[in-house]
Design a protein around this motif. Sequence first.
Motif, PDB file in Angstrom:
ATOM      1  N   ILE A   1      45.611 -50.570  36.861  1.00  0.00           N
ATOM      2  CA  ILE A   1      46.735 -49.551  36.244  1.00  0.00           C
ATOM      3  C   ILE A   1      47.162 -49.906  35.028  1.00  0.00           C
ATOM      4  CG2 ILE A   1      48.977 -48.660  37.006  1.00  0.00           C
ATOM      5  CD1 ILE A   1      46.676 -47.036  38.561  1.00  0.00           C
ATOM      6  N   MET A   2      47.424 -49.364  34.057  1.00  0.00           N
ATOM      7  CA  MET A   2      48.214 -49.541  33.108  1.00  0.00           C
ATOM      8  C   MET A   2      49.312 -48.316  32.690  1.00  0.00           C
ATOM      9  SD  MET A   2      45.184 -50.847  30.456  1.00  0.00           S
ATOM     10  CE  MET A   2      45.709 -51.948  29.499  1.00  0.00           C
ATOM     11  N   VAL A   3      50.632 -48.646  33.035  1.00  0.00           N
ATOM     12  CA  VAL A   3      51.522 -47.792  32.744  1.00  0.00           C
ATOM     13  C   VAL A   3      52.127 -47.883  31.264  1.00  0.00           C
ATOM     14  CG1 VAL A   3      53.816 -47.076  33.461  1.00  0.00           C
ATOM     15  CG2 VAL A   3      52.193 -47.927  35.167  1.00  0.00           C
ATOM     16  N   ASN A   4      52.334 -46.619  30.759  1.00  0.00           N
ATOM     17  CA  ASN A   4      52.772 -46.485  29.251  1.00  0.00           C
ATOM     18  C   ASN A   4      51.858 -47.530  28.244  1.00  0.00           C
ATOM     19  OD1 ASN A   4      54.883 -45.048  30.173  1.00  0.00           O
ATOM     20  ND2 ASN A   4      56.305 -46.587  30.683  1.00  0.00           N
ATOM     21  N   PRO A   5      50.726 -47.576  28.406  1.00  0.00           N
ATOM     22  CA  PRO A   5      49.923 -48.324  27.464  1.00  0.00           C
ATOM     23  C   PRO A   5      49.939 -48.061  25.985  1.00  0.00           C
ATOM     24  CG  PRO A   5      48.644 -46.623  28.425  1.00  0.00           C
ATOM     25  CD  PRO A   5      49.985 -46.608  29.126  1.00  0.00           C
ATOM     26  N   GLU A   6      50.142 -49.006  25.200  1.00  0.00           N
ATOM     27  CA  GLU A   6      50.277 -48.745  23.696  1.00  0.00           C
ATOM     28  C   GLU A   6      49.409 -49.752  23.025  1.00  0.00           C
ATOM     29  OE1 GLU A   6      53.954 -49.249  20.588  1.00  0.00           O
ATOM     30  OE2 GLU A   6      54.589 -48.461  22.768  1.00  0.00           O
ATOM     31  N   ILE A   7      48.566 -49.290  21.999  1.00  0.00           N
ATOM     32  CA  ILE A   7      47.743 -50.215  21.314  1.00  0.00           C
ATOM     33  C   ILE A   7      48.530 -50.822  20.159  1.00  0.00           C
ATOM     34  CG2 ILE A   7      45.570 -50.562  19.834  1.00  0.00           C
ATOM     35  CD1 ILE A   7      44.210 -48.273  21.638  1.00  0.00           C
ATOM     36  N   LEU A   8      48.703 -52.173  20.088  1.00  0.00           N
ATOM     37  CA  LEU A   8      49.325 -52.882  19.233  1.00  0.00           C
ATOM     38  C   LEU A   8      48.493 -53.222  17.944  1.00  0.00           C
ATOM     39  CD1 LEU A   8      51.373 -55.198  21.516  1.00  0.00           C
ATOM     40  CD2 LEU A   8      52.056 -53.284  20.523  1.00  0.00           C
ATOM     41  N   LYS A   9      47.169 -53.619  18.388  1.00  0.00           N
ATOM     42  CA  LYS A   9      46.287 -53.993  17.242  1.00  0.00           C
ATOM     43  C   LYS A   9      44.936 -53.624  17.615  1.00  0.00           C
ATOM     44  CE  LYS A   9      48.467 -58.458  16.520  1.00  0.00           C
ATOM     45  NZ  LYS A   9      48.624 -59.868  16.911  1.00  0.00           N
ATOM     46  N   LYS A  10      44.098 -53.280  16.517  1.00  0.00           N
ATOM     47  CA  LYS A  10      42.547 -53.009  16.698  1.00  0.00           C
ATOM     48  C   LYS A  10      41.925 -53.313  15.471  1.00  0.00           C
ATOM     49  CE  LYS A  10      43.957 -48.308  15.525  1.00  0.00           C
ATOM     50  NZ  LYS A  10      44.115 -47.028  15.905  1.00  0.00           N
ATOM     51  N   SER A  11      40.696 -53.806  15.814  1.00  0.00           N
ATOM     52  CA  SER A  11      39.731 -54.422  15.013  1.00  0.00           C
ATOM     53  C   SER A  11      38.055 -54.017  15.233  1.00  0.00           C
ATOM     54  CB  SER A  11      39.935 -55.818  14.680  1.00  0.00           C
ATOM     55  OG  SER A  11      39.482 -56.516  15.544  1.00  0.00           O
ATOM     56  N   GLY A  12      37.588 -53.908  14.128  1.00  0.00           N
ATOM     57  CA  GLY A  12      35.890 -53.987  14.714  1.00  0.00           C
ATOM     58  C   GLY A  12      35.544 -52.284  14.922  1.00  0.00           C
ATOM     59  N   GLU A  13      35.776 -51.450  13.915  1.00  0.00           N
ATOM     60  CA  GLU A  13      35.531 -49.889  14.107  1.00  0.00           C
ATOM     61  C   GLU A  13      34.043 -49.748  14.363  1.00  0.00           C
ATOM     62  OE1 GLU A  13      37.530 -47.388  11.429  1.00  0.00           O
ATOM     63  OE2 GLU A  13      35.976 -46.192  11.559  1.00  0.00           O
ATOM     64  N   TYR A  14      33.586 -48.825  15.235  1.00  0.00           N
ATOM     65  CA  TYR A  14      32.425 -48.577  15.419  1.00  0.00           C
ATOM     66  C   TYR A  14      32.127 -47.039  15.719  1.00  0.00           C
ATOM     67  CZ  TYR A  14      32.865 -49.153  20.369  1.00  0.00           C
ATOM     68  OH  TYR A  14      33.335 -49.475  21.738  1.00  0.00           O
ATOM     69  N   GLU A  15      30.918 -46.416  15.678  1.00  0.00           N
ATOM     70  CA  GLU A  15      30.905 -44.870  16.111  1.00  0.00           C
ATOM     71  C   GLU A  15      30.258 -44.961  17.381  1.00  0.00           C
ATOM     72  OE1 GLU A  15      29.155 -41.605  13.838  1.00  0.00           O
ATOM     73  OE2 GLU A  15      30.993 -41.707  13.130  1.00  0.00           O
ATOM     74  N   THR A  16      30.703 -44.164  18.491  1.00  0.00           N
ATOM     75  CA  THR A  16      29.790 -44.062  19.788  1.00  0.00           C
ATOM     76  C   THR A  16      29.822 -42.678  20.169  1.00  0.00           C
ATOM     77  OG1 THR A  16      29.341 -45.336  21.882  1.00  0.00           O
ATOM     78  CG2 THR A  16      31.698 -44.893  21.119  1.00  0.00           C
ATOM     79  N   GLU A  17      29.064 -42.694  21.341  1.00  0.00           N
ATOM     80  CA  GLU A  17      29.211 -41.174  22.259  1.00  0.00           C
ATOM     81  C   GLU A  17      29.974 -41.482  23.596  1.00  0.00           C
ATOM     82  OE1 GLU A  17      25.559 -39.642  22.136  1.00  0.00           O
ATOM     83  OE2 GLU A  17      25.666 -38.608  20.383  1.00  0.00           O
ATOM     84  N   GLU A  18      30.754 -40.638  23.939  1.00  0.00           N
ATOM     85  CA  GLU A  18      31.512 -40.536  25.108  1.00  0.00           C
ATOM     86  C   GLU A  18      31.307 -39.302  25.933  1.00  0.00           C
ATOM     87  OE1 GLU A  18      35.405 -42.046  24.348  1.00  0.00           O
ATOM     88  OE2 GLU A  18      34.848 -43.960  24.085  1.00  0.00           O
ATOM     89  N   GLY A  19      31.417 -39.572  27.236  1.00  0.00           N
ATOM     90  CA  GLY A  19      31.700 -38.271  28.010  1.00  0.00           C
ATOM     91  C   GLY A  19      32.934 -38.255  28.851  1.00  0.00           C
ATOM     92  N   CYS A  20      33.167 -37.275  29.244  1.00  0.00           N
ATOM     93  CA  CYS A  20      34.533 -37.113  29.944  1.00  0.00           C
ATOM     94  C   CYS A  20      34.485 -36.398  31.363  1.00  0.00           C
ATOM     95  CB  CYS A  20      35.615 -36.461  29.269  1.00  0.00           C
ATOM     96  SG  CYS A  20      37.333 -36.504  29.932  1.00  0.00           S
ATOM     97  N   LEU A  21      34.682 -36.748  32.261  1.00  0.00           N
ATOM     98  CA  LEU A  21      34.825 -35.972  33.648  1.00  0.00           C
ATOM     99  C   LEU A  21      35.601 -34.596  33.352  1.00  0.00           C
ATOM    100  CD1 LEU A  21      33.741 -36.886  36.418  1.00  0.00           C
ATOM    101  CD2 LEU A  21      36.008 -37.557  37.137  1.00  0.00           C
TER     102      LEU A  21
END
Length: 136
Positions: free
Chosen positions: A66-86
Motif C-alpha cells: 500500500i502507498m498512501v499519497n505517493p509522489e514521484i521525486l525523481k525519475k530516469s531512463g525514459e522508455y516506451e511501452t504498452e499497458e492495459g488497465c482493468l
Amino acid sequence: MVKNINKNIMLLSCKSKDAAIEDSEVISDLKDTLSANSDRCVGMAANMIGVLKKIIIVNIGSINMIMVNPEILKKSGEYETEEGCLSLEGVRKVKRYKNIEVKFQDEKFVKRVRKFSGFTAQIIQHEIDHCNGIII
Ligand SMILES: [Zn+2]
C-alpha cells in the motif's frame, strides 16, 4: 470488502484528494479487491473502486504494498511501452521511467522514501497516474 471495478471515465478522470488515517477502510478494500483480481491485475488505485483518495496498491511478488499519497521525486531512463488497465479495454502506448524515487506513507501512515525500478516502478507510475486523473 471486494469492490466492483469502476469503469466510469468521468470519475477516473478526476484528481484524487490526499488520504488520511480515516481512509483506512479503503486500504483493506483495495487489498481484498486486488486479491480477488490477482489473475489479471498487478496494481490498483482507490479511484478504481470509486474512492477519490490518493491510495494505491502494488503487487510485488507475494506482497501487496500500500502507498498512501505517493509522489514521484525523481525519475530516469525514459522508455516506451504498452499497458492495459482493468478499467479499460485493450492496451495503449505509454512513456515510463525505468527508475523512480517515491515519497509516500505506508499502510500505517509512516512516511517513507524508496527507490523502485523495472516492472514495479512501471506499476507504481501507472497507479500514480490514476491518482492524478490520468488514464493510459
Ligand atoms: Zn489502470
